[in-house]
Design an enzyme around this catalytic site. Structure first.
Site, PDB file in Angstrom:
ATOM      1  N   GLU A  18      49.966  33.051  32.462  1.00  0.00           N
ATOM      2  CA  GLU A  18      49.035  32.340  33.341  1.00  0.00           C
ATOM      3  C   GLU A  18      47.645  32.191  32.728  1.00  0.00           C
ATOM      4  O   GLU A  18      47.338  32.786  31.706  1.00  0.00           O
ATOM      5  CB  GLU A  18      48.871  33.113  34.654  1.00  0.00           C
ATOM      6  CG  GLU A  18      49.645  32.533  35.818  1.00  0.00           C
ATOM      7  CD  GLU A  18      49.118  31.172  36.255  1.00  0.00           C
ATOM      8  OE1 GLU A  18      48.094  30.693  35.721  1.00  0.00           O
ATOM      9  OE2 GLU A  18      49.759  30.563  37.127  1.00  0.00           O
ATOM     10  N   ARG A  30      45.812  40.710  45.764  1.00  0.00           N
ATOM     11  CA  ARG A  30      45.360  40.747  44.369  1.00  0.00           C
ATOM     12  C   ARG A  30      44.714  39.422  44.005  1.00  0.00           C
ATOM     13  O   ARG A  30      44.990  38.388  44.619  1.00  0.00           O
ATOM     14  CB  ARG A  30      46.517  41.055  43.408  1.00  0.00           C
ATOM     15  CG  ARG A  30      47.551  39.956  43.309  1.00  0.00           C
ATOM     16  CD  ARG A  30      48.488  40.173  42.134  1.00  0.00           C
ATOM     17  NE  ARG A  30      49.505  39.154  42.078  1.00  0.00           N
ATOM     18  CZ  ARG A  30      49.363  37.948  41.519  1.00  0.00           C
ATOM     19  NH1 ARG A  30      48.204  37.595  40.971  1.00  0.00           N
ATOM     20  NH2 ARG A  30      50.350  37.078  41.509  1.00  0.00           N
ATOM     21  N   ASN A  86      45.342  29.143  43.854  1.00  0.00           N
ATOM     22  CA  ASN A  86      45.822  28.870  42.504  1.00  0.00           C
ATOM     23  C   ASN A  86      44.842  28.021  41.714  1.00  0.00           C
ATOM     24  O   ASN A  86      43.659  28.332  41.670  1.00  0.00           O
ATOM     25  CB  ASN A  86      47.237  28.281  42.583  1.00  0.00           C
ATOM     26  CG  ASN A  86      48.245  29.194  41.922  1.00  0.00           C
ATOM     27  OD1 ASN A  86      47.953  29.772  40.883  1.00  0.00           O
ATOM     28  ND2 ASN A  86      49.421  29.329  42.498  1.00  0.00           N
ATOM     29  N   ASP A 114      50.720  24.609  40.769  1.00  0.00           N
ATOM     30  CA  ASP A 114      50.239  25.941  40.362  1.00  0.00           C
ATOM     31  C   ASP A 114      48.871  25.795  39.689  1.00  0.00           C
ATOM     32  O   ASP A 114      47.907  25.430  40.340  1.00  0.00           O
ATOM     33  CB  ASP A 114      51.320  26.565  39.463  1.00  0.00           C
ATOM     34  CG  ASP A 114      51.144  28.043  39.260  1.00  0.00           C
ATOM     35  OD1 ASP A 114      50.013  28.533  39.375  1.00  0.00           O
ATOM     36  OD2 ASP A 114      52.135  28.737  38.939  1.00  0.00           O
TER      37      ASP A 114
HETATM   38 CA    CA Z   1      48.983  30.476  39.129  1.00  0.00          CA
END
Ligand code: CA
Length: 301
Positions: free
Chosen positions: A20, A102, A155, A205
């Protein structure tokens, strides 16, 4: 735009879990990214094609170089500084106290102010408690501000080239939102939807914006990154990858004309990885797009 782009595998299987938050560091011509669930940090030096890795105790959402040295990272509920070479970790702030939330994706605006959002705890692998997330900013003097609450999965984010708009993805809305952005105050208002995705089997995302102001959105479970026009919501280009879970992207390279794309191997049965997507969890690079990105901003605090 060139129609002769090419997808290259830069680092096969470099992420054990969810790769990521790619961030191209112009100064060192390196790419930073995280491996969320393993607490992994990666630094790939493009000129030497070498990788440095670090492992932290927790889940890492993002890692962004800090102007004063080292990195600013999102580790569980903490915003922390981490020095790759000394392996020194210092907590700067905590968010969402008393929860098992988180920090997820994060990015800095052009003034070096950090923006990062949270998500709720995992109820099972790949199943997240919805409605628990908040989008925060973290100023250069370490003041935390809350901007959006009750998010499902905070995101991707980025800004228009004139800094008048902030784009943001709360994944389970299957859309890209836009807000009027005040870069001086560090505030957002007037939510709009600029792109809405009909296919609910794949999840928007991570995201970045190119120098033409177009959005590049990675689709988890969708095997693709799409270039989207925020004025019309139209998809201008679709790039397919040989993996299901494409997570995020950023521009990098000497001329900022290479798109770096992360992917995930998390929660995919080993048999499927072996037989159907052996490159799950790899770092990819797309060249020949004929499009340039912008410099990824460092944290100025
Ligand atoms: Ca992500």
């Amino acid at each position: 735009m060139s129609g002769t782009y090419r997808v290259n595998t830069v680092l096969p299987n470099c992420f054990d879990t969810i790769g990521e938050a790619p961030h191209w560091d112009v100064g060192s011509q390196s790419l930073y990214c995280v491996d969320i669930h393993s607490g992994g940090l990666l630094r790939w030096d493009a000129s030497t094609n070498t990788v440095d890795k670090a492992k932290l105790n927790g889940k890492i959402g993002f890692a962004i170089p800090r102007e004063s040295g080292g990195l600013t990272i999102g580790l569980n509920r903490s915003i922390a500084s981490f020095h790759f070479d000394q392996q020194e970790l210092v907590t700067l702030a905590e968010v969402d106290p008393g929860t098992e939330n988180r920090l997820n994706d994060g990015k800095c605006d052009t003034t070096g102010r950090l923006w990062a959002g949270t998500l709720g705890p995992s109820l099972a692998p790949g199943v997240i408690q919805m409605g628990c997330g908040t989008l925060y900013s973290f100023s250069r003097d370490h003041t935390i501000s809350s901007h959006l609450t009750k998010l499902d999965i905070s995101n991707g984010m980025d800004w228009s080239n004139d800094n008048s708009v902030m784009y943001f993805i709360d994944s389970m809305t299957f859309s890209v939102m836009a807000f009027d952005f005040d870069i001086t105050l560090g505030s957002i208002r007037n939510k709009k939807t600029v792109a809405e995705f009909q296919d609910k089997t794949c999840v928007p995302d991570g995201m970045c914006v190119d120098s033409d102001g177009k959005l590049w959105v990675a689709f988890y479970k969708g095997s693709r990154v799409c270039r989207i026009d925020p004025e019309t919501g139209d998809t201008l280009l679709t790039i397919n990858f040989p993996v299901t879970n494409v997570t995020s992207c950023c521009f990098g390279g000497k001329h900022l004309d290479e798109l770096y794309v992360t992917s995930s191997a998390y929660n995919i049965p080993q048999e499927e990885i072996t037989h159907k997507q052996p490159l799950a969890g790899s770092l990819f690079q797309v060249t020949g797009l004929g499009v340039k990105g912008r410099v990824s901003n460092n944290f100025q605090g």
